[in-house]
Design a protein around this motif. Structure first.
Motif, PDB file in Angstrom:
ATOM      1  N   THR A   1      40.977  40.926  31.497  1.00 56.34           N
ATOM      2  CA  THR A   1      41.639  41.713  30.462  1.00 56.34           C
ATOM      3  C   THR A   1      42.898  42.340  31.075  1.00 56.34           C
ATOM      4  O   THR A   1      43.116  42.281  32.290  1.00 56.34           O
ATOM      5  CB  THR A   1      40.725  42.837  29.979  1.00 56.34           C
ATOM      6  N   ASP A   2      43.699  42.987  30.245  1.00 52.40           N
ATOM      7  CA  ASP A   2      44.848  43.719  30.781  1.00 52.40           C
ATOM      8  C   ASP A   2      44.401  44.751  31.812  1.00 52.40           C
ATOM      9  O   ASP A   2      45.050  44.926  32.852  1.00 52.40           O
ATOM     10  CB  ASP A   2      45.615  44.414  29.661  1.00 52.40           C
TER      11      ASP A   2
ATOM     12  N   GLY B   1      37.590  39.159  30.075  1.00 50.36           N
ATOM     13  CA  GLY B   1      37.670  39.003  28.634  1.00 50.36           C
ATOM     14  C   GLY B   1      36.568  38.167  28.021  1.00 50.36           C
ATOM     15  O   GLY B   1      35.609  37.740  28.679  1.00 50.36           O
TER      16      GLY B   1
ATOM     17  N   ALA C   1      51.838  42.344  31.589  1.00 56.52           N
ATOM     18  CA  ALA C   1      50.459  42.757  31.860  1.00 56.52           C
ATOM     19  C   ALA C   1      49.774  41.889  32.906  1.00 56.52           C
ATOM     20  O   ALA C   1      48.619  42.135  33.245  1.00 56.52           O
ATOM     21  CB  ALA C   1      49.638  42.741  30.567  1.00 56.52           C
ATOM     22  N   THR C   2      50.452  40.871  33.431  1.00 54.56           N
ATOM     23  CA  THR C   2      49.855  40.029  34.470  1.00 54.56           C
ATOM     24  C   THR C   2      49.739  40.808  35.769  1.00 54.56           C
ATOM     25  O   THR C   2      50.446  41.806  35.974  1.00 54.56           O
ATOM     26  CB  THR C   2      50.710  38.776  34.706  1.00 54.56           C
TER      27      THR C   2
ATOM     28  N   ALA D   1      45.355  35.007  29.252  1.00 56.19           N
ATOM     29  CA  ALA D   1      44.673  35.995  28.414  1.00 56.19           C
ATOM     30  C   ALA D   1      45.270  37.389  28.512  1.00 56.19           C
ATOM     31  O   ALA D   1      44.817  38.296  27.815  1.00 56.19           O
ATOM     32  CB  ALA D   1      43.173  36.054  28.691  1.00 56.19           C
ATOM     33  N   ALA D   2      46.282  37.592  29.346  1.00 50.28           N
ATOM     34  CA  ALA D   2      46.980  38.877  29.347  1.00 50.28           C
ATOM     35  C   ALA D   2      47.740  39.027  28.031  1.00 50.28           C
ATOM     36  O   ALA D   2      48.109  38.048  27.389  1.00 50.28           O
ATOM     37  CB  ALA D   2      47.946  38.965  30.522  1.00 50.28           C
ATOM     38  N   SER D   3      48.000  40.271  27.627  1.00 53.03           N
ATOM     39  CA  SER D   3      48.674  40.500  26.353  1.00 53.03           C
ATOM     40  C   SER D   3      50.149  40.111  26.397  1.00 53.03           C
ATOM     41  O   SER D   3      50.788  39.972  25.357  1.00 53.03           O
ATOM     42  CB  SER D   3      48.546  41.968  25.949  1.00 53.03           C
ATOM     43  N   GLY D   4      50.694  39.916  27.594  1.00 52.29           N
ATOM     44  CA  GLY D   4      52.081  39.508  27.746  1.00 52.29           C
ATOM     45  C   GLY D   4      52.439  39.428  29.212  1.00 52.29           C
ATOM     46  O   GLY D   4      51.650  39.839  30.073  1.00 52.29           O
TER      47      GLY D   4
ATOM     48  N   MET E   1      41.874  46.283  23.915  1.00 49.26           N
ATOM     49  CA  MET E   1      41.858  45.699  25.254  1.00 49.26           C
ATOM     50  C   MET E   1      40.490  45.882  25.906  1.00 49.26           C
ATOM     51  O   MET E   1      39.948  44.994  26.542  1.00 49.26           O
ATOM     52  CB  MET E   1      42.929  46.376  26.111  1.00 49.26           C
TER      53      MET E   1
ATOM     54  N   TYR F   1      43.583  42.949  35.114  1.00 52.30           N
ATOM     55  CA  TYR F   1      44.788  42.579  35.864  1.00 52.30           C
ATOM     56  C   TYR F   1      45.413  43.803  36.524  1.00 52.30           C
ATOM     57  O   TYR F   1      45.858  43.752  37.673  1.00 52.30           O
ATOM     58  CB  TYR F   1      45.808  41.897  34.945  1.00 52.30           C
ATOM     59  N   ASP F   2      45.468  44.900  35.795  1.00 54.52           N
ATOM     60  CA  ASP F   2      46.095  46.098  36.356  1.00 54.52           C
ATOM     61  C   ASP F   2      45.278  46.657  37.511  1.00 54.52           C
ATOM     62  O   ASP F   2      45.843  47.125  38.507  1.00 54.52           O
ATOM     63  CB  ASP F   2      46.275  47.157  35.273  1.00 54.52           C
TER      64      ASP F   2
END
Length: 251
Positions: free
Chosen positions: A216-217, A209, A65-66, A59-62, A1, A220-221
């Motif tokens: 990236t995750d 990203g 993760a948004t 582009a989030a991993s799922g 990530m 977003y976080d």
């Protein structure tokens, strides 16, 4: 990530486990009286995240993760015991002219407590006429106000593809800030916040990203963490006295 971090940036991230890897930043100052009243009265808190790909979570991993999903998780930690739902109404690729037609069905019809409207990046990338952008966002804010829905504006991310158009980027950031002030809604200045992170030694590539535009995750976080801090701080002064200590910022 994570992309390759500078030694300083990596040390900074590791030194901040309370933020799960997010850089330290000032708590945004949001005035959210309607949201605060809902929390104080024990009513469910429904937030709609409205916008384009940054909201949808490209582009989030799922889905988890948004930023809307992470915001929901962080707000539930910050305000335990309260019913909090964050609904994702982002749609990638849209500018304000495409968001307005779905404002009624995707946002107003749900009667949310709060709307977080992310807007601006596609206006830069498409070189939307500034006057059209200003008129469109202004019209949307007026519709939300008329519906009695509290709104928070979020501006563009700091990213390589937007940096390649610096005059347009700053122009639309300034318009968004002017609209927030004119319509008396809070502004989450995402671009300025990300520039602060970078000044602290966190490379832009850690939160944006490889496409040079989307988070990236971690990005977003960290956006969700800053938003949650600001929202929680805005509602805590109206919490019942016995709940203030319980609702302290999550560690």
């Amino acid at each position: 990530m994570l992309r390759v971090l500078s030694i300083f940036g990596l040390a900074l991230l590791l030194a901040l486990p309370a933020r799960a890897g997010c850089p330290a930043s000032p708590t945004p100052a949001f005035a959210l009286p309607a949201t605060g009243a809902a929390v104080a009265e024990g009513r469910p808190l429904t937030i709609i995240a409205f916008g384009s790909s940054s909201t949808e979570g490209f582009a989030a991993s799922g889905p988890a993760a948004t930023y809307p999903a992470r915001l929901q998780a962080r707000l539930r930690e910050a305000l335990p015991g309260r019913a909090i739902t964050v609904i994702n109404r982002g749609r990638g690729g849209e500018d304000v002219s495409e968001m307005l037609p779905r404002l009624g069905r995707d946002v107003i019809a749900a009667a949310p407590t709060l709307v977080i409207w992310q807007v601006g990046a596609n206006a830069v990338l498409r070189r939307l006429p500034p006057a059209a952008y200003e008129a469109g966002v202004g019209a949307g804010l007026e519709r939300l106000r008329a519906a009695g829905i509290e709104t928070l504006l979020m501006d563009s991310q700091e990213s390589p593809r937007l940096r390649a158009m610096p005059e347009d980027q700053r122009r639309f950031e300034a318009i968004t800030a002017r609209l927030a002030a004119a319509h008396r809604v809070p502004l989450f200045a995402r671009g300025a916040l990300m520039r602060l992170w970078e000044s602290q030694g966190v490379p832009n590539s850690a939160v944006i990203g490889s496409d040079g535009l989307h988070h990236t995750d971690l990005g977003y976080d960290c956006v969700a963490a800053a938003l949650a801090d600001g929202i929680a701080a805005a509602v805590r002064p109206v919490l019942p006295a016995g709940n203030v200590a319980q609702a302290a910022r999550p560690g």
